[in-house]
Design an enzyme around this catalytic site. Structure first.
Site, PDB file in Angstrom:
ATOM      1  N   SER A 274       0.594  -1.110   0.017  1.00 23.47           N
ATOM      2  CA  SER A 274      -0.204  -0.116  -0.324  1.00 23.47           C
ATOM      3  C   SER A 274       0.862   1.045  -0.030  1.00 23.47           C
ATOM      4  CB  SER A 274      -0.738  -0.483   1.385  1.00 23.47           C
ATOM      5  OG  SER A 274      -0.293   0.982   2.152  1.00 23.47           O
ATOM      6  N   LYS A 275       0.149   2.384  -0.544  1.00 29.13           N
ATOM      7  CA  LYS A 275       0.977   3.700  -0.564  1.00 29.13           C
ATOM      8  C   LYS A 275       1.382   3.795   1.004  1.00 29.13           C
ATOM      9  CE  LYS A 275      -2.290   5.910  -3.821  1.00 29.13           C
ATOM     10  NZ  LYS A 275      -2.818   6.460  -3.881  1.00 29.13           N
ATOM     11  N   ARG A 276       0.614   3.544   1.907  1.00 25.72           N
ATOM     12  CA  ARG A 276       1.250   3.950   2.946  1.00 25.72           C
ATOM     13  C   ARG A 276       2.457   3.704   3.973  1.00 25.72           C
ATOM     14  NH1 ARG A 276      -4.608   3.520   2.613  1.00 25.72           N
ATOM     15  NH2 ARG A 276      -4.212   1.298   3.870  1.00 25.72           N
ATOM     16  N   ASP A 277       2.796   2.218   3.109  1.00 20.66           N
ATOM     17  CA  ASP A 277       3.573   1.112   3.361  1.00 20.66           C
ATOM     18  C   ASP A 277       5.098   2.253   3.778  1.00 20.66           C
ATOM     19  OD1 ASP A 277       2.981  -1.013   4.754  1.00 20.66           O
ATOM     20  OD2 ASP A 277       2.675  -1.941   1.880  1.00 20.66           O
ATOM     21  N   GLY A 278       5.128   3.409   2.576  1.00 16.73           N
ATOM     22  CA  GLY A 278       6.083   4.365   2.464  1.00 16.73           C
ATOM     23  C   GLY A 278       7.666   3.798   2.596  1.00 16.73           C
TER      24      GLY A 278
END
Length: 561
Positions: A274-278
């Site tokens: 996910s994007k939030r995994d950064g």
RNA sequence: GGCCCGUUCGUCUAGGGGUUAGGACGUCAGAUUUUCAUUCUGGUAGCAGGGGUUCGAUUCCCCUACGGGCUACCA
């Protein structure tokens, strides 16, 4: 004529899963001489993130994914940004209401939230008697509940009219038929059947005057004459709704074919990438650096991490697809040639960052020394390290335009860098590794590895090194007595020694004096490099030249003893 | 919880009713080398479980388990 679209929403950076979806669309389009469309799905104004649109376009461009129709490219089916098509959707929403496939709903989000809360409580109490752990039934606005809510199905026509006239806030919901089995075909998954009783009445048109994804997506795909919808598996649950929408509009005949791609999963732990995994996972999840405009944080991208664009594309392509052979390295053209949706797998794939590095290494080997040298020099100029390029020369180095090898760099220096690259690139995964493998070509070591000294240094070493210095001194480019002088004339006159000549010189010396090859060679390396690493000692000598070699031996001998 | 999708070495995967279940990454060992690395050779390791169908199932069907997705006036 094949027409496909990649339809991201500009709610932030695209992550590698999104790029892969774009790539598969692109490969499919090119393979079938079709058209690749980029449509921006920004129907949620609340989640708009400045810069995301540009980021998406730049990412795709970096990957070599060319867009045929889009915001920048234009096209006959524009506009290609859904917020610019706002006027279109209302009429389709109206059409559905007229034909009885949709209805107005006046319940506010707050009311619905409250019902959800209560439902939870009620179910919880009820459940207590049966089974303590039984979860509540989530509230759904559907075929059974809609008759007890505030909408144009339950309210008198009169009241609906006056509500609308008074400007009351409303949404339009799809009236999902009862007890109907929807049979769908997916190119990757085959037949999928779902009963409409399990689907709720999705909002098609929001109270802010914008359509939801579902409406906009179907209307636009139809209007843009999309033939194949290739998207992530997370959309599979809404496929029945979309299929019903095509039916409601009477567009079943021209409905696109669907292909739902398996997801890319995190390498460890659970869930999709996910994007939030950064940067949390220890490898980039974004194609290029993303600068979060809200927090000013920078998240790393594959480009900046040192991945080659073609390697990155190759990595992505093989996540969930293969052509049935053992081939693993594909150029974009080869991917286009070999690609087919039928050979996309069904199951999600965990991303393996280790193998990604291996891919990059393969591309390192594949690329010419010259190309790597250019990238290497770019890298060095940003690090402010490397070849002793004079200040005025260096100015020309970092600029964006200067694509061909730096005209300001002296030719011998350029050739030398290319040679260095050829010696060390096979042991580098990234261009940045080349510096750590080759820094000693550019600056002399100042420290010497203790363990090597301990293992190899003997009291006789200073004398041996002295002998080696004597062997090399006849080949000095700059005569010892001369001061600064013109090296050009000297260079022309004496051909520099090459690696094999050093080898003969030194090996002859070692054998004729019956010395230990391993000891002498390792000490020599220690003098030149400071540790036991690097390419062949004689290759290093060739590139350093006799003057520097001798200087380093002298300095090392002094420091060590 | 409900609905949907999936399940071959640790990972990416090939294969498919009868195979020594193949390859790649990783890992381990050996070889080469003046070093580190590369390279080469070899090894390790897998059909989630249970029922069917069948002469025979890893392959087909069902169930279970596990994993994943969705379940917003987000896409």
């Amino acid at each position: 004529m094949v027409r496909v679209r990649f339809a991201p929403s500009p709610t932030g950076p695209l992550h590698m899963g999104g790029v892969r979806t774009a790539l598969f669309n692109y490969l499919f389009a090119r393979k079938n001489q079709g058209t690749m469309i980029l449509r921006i799905e920004d129907t949620d104004q609340g989640r708009f993130v400045p810069g995301a649109e540009e980021y998406i376009m730049e990412s795709l461009a970096w990957c070599g994914i060319e867009i045929d129709e889009g915001i920048k490219e234009g096209g006959k089916f524009g506009p290609y940004r859904q917020s610019d098509r706002k006027a279109i959707y209302r009429q389709y929403s109206d059409q559905l209401i007229e034909s009885g496939w949709a209805y107005y709903a006046f319940d506010t989000p707050e009311e619905l939230d409250r019902i959800r809360q209560e439902g939870m409580k009620a179910e919880g109490q009820e459940g207590k008697e049966k089974e303590e752990k039984s979860e509540r039934q989530a509230f759904a606005y559907d075929t059974v509940t809609r008759m007890s809510l505030r909408n144009s199905l339950t309210l008198p026509a009169e009241e609906v009219r006056s509500l609308l006239a008074s400007g009351a806030s409303f949404v339009v919901r799809f009236k999902m038929p009862e007890n109907h089995e929807i049979i769908m075909q997916d190119i990757i998954r085959g037949e999928v059947r779902v009963s409409t009783t399990t689907i709720d009445d999705k909002v098609l048109f929001k109270s802010d005057g914008m359509p939801t994804y579902h409406l906009a997506n179907v209307v636009d795909d139809h209007l843009m004459e999309i033939t194949h919808v290739i998207r992530g598996e997370e959309w599979l649950p809404s496929l029945p709704l979309h299929v019903m929408l095509y039916k409601a509009f009477g567009w079943t005949d021209t409905m696109p074919q669907f292909a739902h791609l398996p997801l890319i999963l995190k390498p460890s732990g659970n869930g999709k990438l996910s994007k939030r995994d950064g940067d949390k996972l220890g490898f980039p999840v974004f194609p290029i650096n993303w600068n979060n405009p809200e927090t000013n944080e920078v998240y790393s991208g594959y480009r900046e991490a040192g991945y080659f664009d073609d390697a990155f594309v190759n990595i992505l392509a093989l996540l969930g697809w293969n052509d049935g052979t053992d081939k693993e390295i594909y150029s974009m053209d080869e991917l286009i040639e070999a690609f087919s949706l039928e050979r996309v797998g069904k199951s999600g794939s965990r991303f393996d960052p280790e193998k990604a590095k291996w891919f990059n290494h393969q591309y390192m080997l594949l690329k010419s020394n010259e190309e790597i040298a250019e990238r290497f020099l770019d890298e060095l100029s940003t690090l402010d390290k490397g070849p002793r390029v004079r200040e005025d020369d260096r100015k020309g180095l970092g600029t964006e335009e200067d694509d061909k090898n730096d005209s300001t760099m002296p030719e011998e220096e350029w050739d030398r860098v290319v040679k260095i690259v050829s010696l060390v690139k096979e042991r580098a995964e990234f261009v940045k590794d080349i510096w750590s493998q080759s820094w000693f070509f550019f600056e002399a070591p100042t420290t010497y590895d203790e363990s090597v000294i301990k293992k190899r240094w003997t009291p006789e070493m200073p004398a041996i090194l002295k002998e080696i210095i004597n062997l090399l001194s006849p080949f000095f480019v700059i005569p010892a007595e001369a001061g600064t002088l013109s090296l050009t004339t000297e260079l022309e006159e004496s051909e520099p020694l090459i690696a094999t000549e050093y080898e003969k010189l030194i090996k002859d010396y070692i054998t004729s004096n019956s010395l230990n090859m391993g000891s002498v060679m390792n000490i020599l390396r220690l003098c030149l490099v400071g540790s036991s690493m690097g390419p062949g000692v004689f290759d290093i000598m060739e590139l350093l030249g006799p003057d520097e070699v001798v200087a380093r031996i002298e300095r090392a001998a002094e420091v060590i003893s």
